[in-house]
Design a protein around this motif. Structure first.
Motif, PDB file in Angstrom:
ATOM      1  N   ASP A 210     -16.394   3.775   3.730  1.00 65.00           N
ATOM      2  CA  ASP A 210     -16.961   4.625   2.682  1.00 65.00           C
ATOM      3  C   ASP A 210     -18.467   4.771   2.860  1.00 65.00           C
ATOM      4  OD1 ASP A 210     -16.875   6.154   0.196  1.00 65.00           O
ATOM      5  OD2 ASP A 210     -17.807   4.387  -0.723  1.00 65.00           O
ATOM      6  N   GLN A 211     -19.158   3.678   3.132  1.00 66.82           N
ATOM      7  CA  GLN A 211     -20.606   3.728   3.331  1.00 66.82           C
ATOM      8  C   GLN A 211     -20.988   4.569   4.546  1.00 66.82           C
ATOM      9  OE1 GLN A 211     -22.051  -0.294   3.446  1.00 66.82           O
ATOM     10  NE2 GLN A 211     -22.183  -0.435   1.214  1.00 66.82           N
ATOM     11  N   LEU A 212     -20.133   4.572   5.562  1.00 63.07           N
ATOM     12  CA  LEU A 212     -20.402   5.342   6.774  1.00 63.07           C
ATOM     13  C   LEU A 212     -19.887   6.780   6.683  1.00 63.07           C
ATOM     14  CD1 LEU A 212     -19.512   2.595   9.391  1.00 63.07           C
ATOM     15  CD2 LEU A 212     -21.803   3.424   8.787  1.00 63.07           C
ATOM     16  N   GLY A 213     -19.189   7.112   5.597  1.00 60.70           N
ATOM     17  CA  GLY A 213     -18.658   8.456   5.431  1.00 60.70           C
ATOM     18  C   GLY A 213     -17.468   8.750   6.325  1.00 60.70           C
ATOM     19  N   LEU A 214     -16.719   7.726   6.686  1.00 59.77           N
ATOM     20  CA  LEU A 214     -15.560   7.885   7.556  1.00 59.77           C
ATOM     21  C   LEU A 214     -14.276   7.896   6.738  1.00 59.77           C
ATOM     22  CD1 LEU A 214     -16.629   5.408  10.355  1.00 59.77           C
ATOM     23  CD2 LEU A 214     -16.802   7.904  10.386  1.00 59.77           C
ATOM     24  N   GLY A 215     -13.241   8.454   7.297  1.00 60.08           N
ATOM     25  CA  GLY A 215     -11.949   8.475   6.647  1.00 60.08           C
ATOM     26  C   GLY A 215     -11.099   7.300   7.106  1.00 60.08           C
ATOM     27  N   VAL A 216     -10.097   6.977   6.318  1.00 61.59           N
ATOM     28  CA  VAL A 216      -9.176   5.898   6.674  1.00 61.59           C
ATOM     29  C   VAL A 216      -7.756   6.291   6.301  1.00 61.59           C
ATOM     30  CG1 VAL A 216     -10.856   4.030   6.414  1.00 61.59           C
ATOM     31  CG2 VAL A 216      -9.482   4.709   4.478  1.00 61.59           C
ATOM     32  N   ARG A 217      -6.823   5.685   6.985  1.00 63.62           N
ATOM     33  CA  ARG A 217      -5.414   5.765   6.618  1.00 63.62           C
ATOM     34  C   ARG A 217      -4.910   4.332   6.672  1.00 63.62           C
ATOM     35  NH1 ARG A 217      -3.126   8.817  10.570  1.00 63.62           N
ATOM     36  NH2 ARG A 217      -3.644  10.714   9.486  1.00 63.62           N
ATOM     37  N   VAL A 218      -4.320   3.857   5.569  1.00 67.17           N
ATOM     38  CA  VAL A 218      -3.857   2.469   5.479  1.00 67.17           C
ATOM     39  C   VAL A 218      -2.348   2.462   5.272  1.00 67.17           C
ATOM     40  CG1 VAL A 218      -4.028   0.310   4.191  1.00 67.17           C
ATOM     41  CG2 VAL A 218      -6.050   1.753   4.461  1.00 67.17           C
ATOM     42  N   SER A 219      -1.684   1.603   6.012  1.00 67.92           N
ATOM     43  CA  SER A 219      -0.257   1.383   5.779  1.00 67.92           C
ATOM     44  C   SER A 219      -0.008  -0.121   5.781  1.00 67.92           C
ATOM     45  CB  SER A 219       0.589   2.087   6.843  1.00 67.92           C
ATOM     46  OG  SER A 219       0.229   1.648   8.131  1.00 67.92           O
ATOM     47  N   SER A 220       1.011  -0.526   5.051  1.00 70.41           N
ATOM     48  CA  SER A 220       1.337  -1.949   4.979  1.00 70.41           C
ATOM     49  C   SER A 220       2.741  -2.168   5.524  1.00 70.41           C
ATOM     50  CB  SER A 220       1.234  -2.455   3.544  1.00 70.41           C
ATOM     51  OG  SER A 220       2.171  -1.806   2.726  1.00 70.41           O
ATOM     52  N   TYR A 221       2.967  -3.383   5.961  1.00 65.56           N
ATOM     53  CA  TYR A 221       4.280  -3.748   6.478  1.00 65.56           C
ATOM     54  C   TYR A 221       4.466  -5.249   6.318  1.00 65.56           C
ATOM     55  CZ  TYR A 221       1.439  -4.787  10.625  1.00 65.56           C
ATOM     56  OH  TYR A 221       0.472  -5.266  11.477  1.00 65.56           O
ATOM     57  N   LEU A 222       5.687  -5.707   6.444  1.00 66.92           N
ATOM     58  CA  LEU A 222       6.015  -7.127   6.317  1.00 66.92           C
ATOM     59  C   LEU A 222       6.343  -7.698   7.686  1.00 66.92           C
ATOM     60  CD1 LEU A 222       8.333  -6.991   3.186  1.00 66.92           C
ATOM     61  CD2 LEU A 222       5.939  -7.718   3.272  1.00 66.92           C
ATOM     62  N   VAL A 223       5.934  -8.949   7.893  1.00 67.57           N
ATOM     63  CA  VAL A 223       6.277  -9.658   9.120  1.00 67.57           C
ATOM     64  C   VAL A 223       6.849 -11.020   8.748  1.00 67.57           C
ATOM     65  CG1 VAL A 223       4.566  -8.510  10.555  1.00 67.57           C
ATOM     66  CG2 VAL A 223       3.942 -10.581   9.356  1.00 67.57           C
ATOM     67  N   ALA A 224       7.748 -11.496   9.581  1.00 66.39           N
ATOM     68  CA  ALA A 224       8.316 -12.824   9.362  1.00 66.39           C
ATOM     69  C   ALA A 224       7.327 -13.865   9.866  1.00 66.39           C
ATOM     70  CB  ALA A 224       9.635 -12.953  10.101  1.00 66.39           C
ATOM     71  N   ASP A 225       7.041 -14.845   9.028  1.00 68.21           N
ATOM     72  CA  ASP A 225       6.180 -15.954   9.436  1.00 68.21           C
ATOM     73  C   ASP A 225       6.818 -17.262   8.996  1.00 68.21           C
ATOM     74  OD1 ASP A 225       5.622 -16.070   6.694  1.00 68.21           O
ATOM     75  OD2 ASP A 225       3.614 -15.237   6.896  1.00 68.21           O
ATOM     76  N   GLU A 226       6.116 -18.369   9.167  1.00 65.42           N
ATOM     77  CA  GLU A 226       6.700 -19.674   8.865  1.00 65.42           C
ATOM     78  C   GLU A 226       7.032 -19.859   7.383  1.00 65.42           C
ATOM     79  OE1 GLU A 226       2.309 -19.765   8.766  1.00 65.42           O
ATOM     80  OE2 GLU A 226       3.672 -19.317  10.391  1.00 65.42           O
ATOM     81  N   ASP A 227       6.382 -19.098   6.488  1.00 64.92           N
ATOM     82  CA  ASP A 227       6.641 -19.190   5.048  1.00 64.92           C
ATOM     83  C   ASP A 227       7.606 -18.130   4.537  1.00 64.92           C
ATOM     84  OD1 ASP A 227       4.830 -21.306   4.883  1.00 64.92           O
ATOM     85  OD2 ASP A 227       3.138 -19.939   4.605  1.00 64.92           O
ATOM     86  N   GLY A 228       8.205 -17.366   5.417  1.00 62.21           N
ATOM     87  CA  GLY A 228       9.094 -16.278   5.001  1.00 62.21           C
ATOM     88  C   GLY A 228       8.546 -14.953   5.473  1.00 62.21           C
ATOM     89  N   LEU A 229       8.250 -14.081   4.521  1.00 63.10           N
ATOM     90  CA  LEU A 229       7.680 -12.778   4.854  1.00 63.10           C
ATOM     91  C   LEU A 229       6.214 -12.742   4.454  1.00 63.10           C
ATOM     92  CD1 LEU A 229      10.503 -10.334   3.711  1.00 63.10           C
ATOM     93  CD2 LEU A 229       9.907 -10.993   6.042  1.00 63.10           C
ATOM     94  N   GLY A 230       5.395 -12.157   5.314  1.00 62.87           N
ATOM     95  CA  GLY A 230       3.975 -12.023   5.026  1.00 62.87           C
ATOM     96  C   GLY A 230       3.552 -10.570   5.113  1.00 62.87           C
ATOM     97  N   SER A 231       2.587 -10.198   4.309  1.00 64.59           N
ATOM     98  CA  SER A 231       2.086  -8.822   4.306  1.00 64.59           C
ATOM     99  C   SER A 231       1.018  -8.649   5.372  1.00 64.59           C
ATOM    100  CB  SER A 231       1.476  -8.475   2.946  1.00 64.59           C
ATOM    101  OG  SER A 231       2.449  -8.532   1.948  1.00 64.59           O
ATOM    102  N   ARG A 232       1.046  -7.500   6.024  1.00 64.58           N
ATOM    103  CA  ARG A 232       0.032  -7.122   7.006  1.00 64.58           C
ATOM    104  C   ARG A 232      -0.339  -5.669   6.733  1.00 64.58           C
ATOM    105  NH1 ARG A 232       0.598 -11.813   7.399  1.00 64.58           N
ATOM    106  NH2 ARG A 232       0.827 -13.074   9.251  1.00 64.58           N
ATOM    107  N   TRP A 233      -1.514  -5.277   7.175  1.00 66.56           N
ATOM    108  CA  TRP A 233      -1.991  -3.920   6.964  1.00 66.56           C
ATOM    109  C   TRP A 233      -2.494  -3.348   8.271  1.00 66.56           C
ATOM    110  CZ3 TRP A 233      -2.544  -7.957   3.738  1.00 66.56           C
ATOM    111  CH2 TRP A 233      -2.070  -7.792   2.431  1.00 66.56           C
TER     112      TRP A 233
END
Length: 80
Positions: A36-59
């Motif tokens: 935002d400070q640099l005036g750039l655009g972004v596209r964000v998506s999230s997904y789940l991954v399996a880790d040692e505690d079950g499912l974890g969120s990643r972006w």
């Protein structure tokens, strides 16, 4: 990973600068503020991954040269 020659298909004017894979919401917020400070655009998506505690969120955050605009949003703005 950085590739300045990649065009985003659904936003013809926005070019991909870099893709970042993040593991916490704090990282996502930090990247969003910087873009935002640099005036750039972004596209964000999230997904789940399996880790040692079950499912974890990643972006996946794509940093773009301009802010992506969906056609529906443009039509609503023009009609208002």
């Amino acid at each position: 990973m950085t590739d300045t020659d990649v065009k985003i298909d659904d936003e013809a004017a926005a070019e991909l600068i870099a893709t970042h894979y993040l593991t916490s919401v704090d990282e996502v917020v930090e990247h969003l503020r910087a873009a935002d400070q640099l005036g750039l655009g972004v596209r964000v998506s999230s997904y789940l991954v399996a880790d040692e505690d079950g499912l974890g969120s990643r972006w996946e955050l794509e940093l773009l040269t301009t802010s992506p605009v969906h056609q529906e949003d443009e039509a609503e703005t023009v009609s208002e």
